[in-house]
Design a protein around this motif. Structure first.
Motif: not given
Length: 226
Positions: A7-8, A11, A90, A204
């Protein structure tokens, strides 16, 4: 690679405007503002917590079959994931991670369901897009999410942004209210008591599937054979 690290990474690319996203900074700034305001509202602290009783529900899955919490708990502990919809990258990554963890859940006698405000057509898209073998339940008007304390109304400026991006939530959900659930994960024992709860107003951020295993092992040790 953990779910959160995936996810990071997404993002970082999304907010950097890398292809194929090419997102203007004003969009990122608006999303950050909405997330910060939801965090500051304290809404997550008012959601259902471990030790509280599950609000019973009966919802339709992606094929139109009725699925009730009572029937699910009669078979074993229950894992529930509340997510926003197939349009949210996400959420899709979270569903994929849960699918990978599903054999571990099943070994502990647990069932897994996801709950979203989207209609059944879009739930079928979620199942196909993410190669899921667990059901997605449609929660019209976010009523079940509200019973868990997860439903929130999107601020007007965020609604306008979504409209400008052609992200038509009323069409996705069959509901004109422009509400969403905060992403959340629950483990519920067969007695209906919540053993694990993770709610995050920052969409997120998601817990790892492994985070639920201690609660599932505890529930398995108490399992009731129907």
């Amino acid at each position: 690679m953990t779910l959160q690290s995936k996810l990071d990474a997404f993002k970082a690319d999304f907010e950097a405007g890398k292809p194929p996203y090419n997102v203007p900074y004003r969009v990122i700034e608006t999303m950050h503002r909405a997330t910060a305001e939801l965090i500051a509202s304290g809404a997550a602290a008012r959601a259902r917590k471990a030790g509280e009783v599950l609000p019973a529900f009966s919802l339709s899955d992606q094929e139109g079959n009725k699925v009730s919490s009572t029937d699910l708990l009669a078979r074993g502990p229950l894992v529930i994931s509340f997510y926003r919809g197939v349009w949210c990258p996400y959420c899709n990554m979270e569903l994929q991670a849960l699918e990978e963890a599903l054999p571990e859940f099943e070994e502990l006698g647990a069932n897994l369901v996801a709950i979203s405000p989207q209609n059944q057509v879009n739930s079928r898209k979620s199942v196909a897009k993410n190669n899921l073998t667990f059901p997605i339940l449609s929660d019209p008007h976010n009523d079940v999410a509200a019973a868990f304390g997860l439903r929130f109304a999107m601020p007007d400026y965020l609604v306008e942004l979504y409209k400008s991006l052609k992200n038509d939530l009323p069409a996705f959900n069959g509901d004109a209210s422009w509400t969403l659930p905060m992403p959340a994960r629950y483990v519920v024992g067969q007695d209906g008591v919540i053993l694990y709860a993770e709610v995050n107003p920052d969409y997120t951020r998601r817990p790892e599937p492994d985070d639920m295993l201690p609660a599932l092992r505890l529930s398995a040790s108490r399992r009731v054979v129907a």
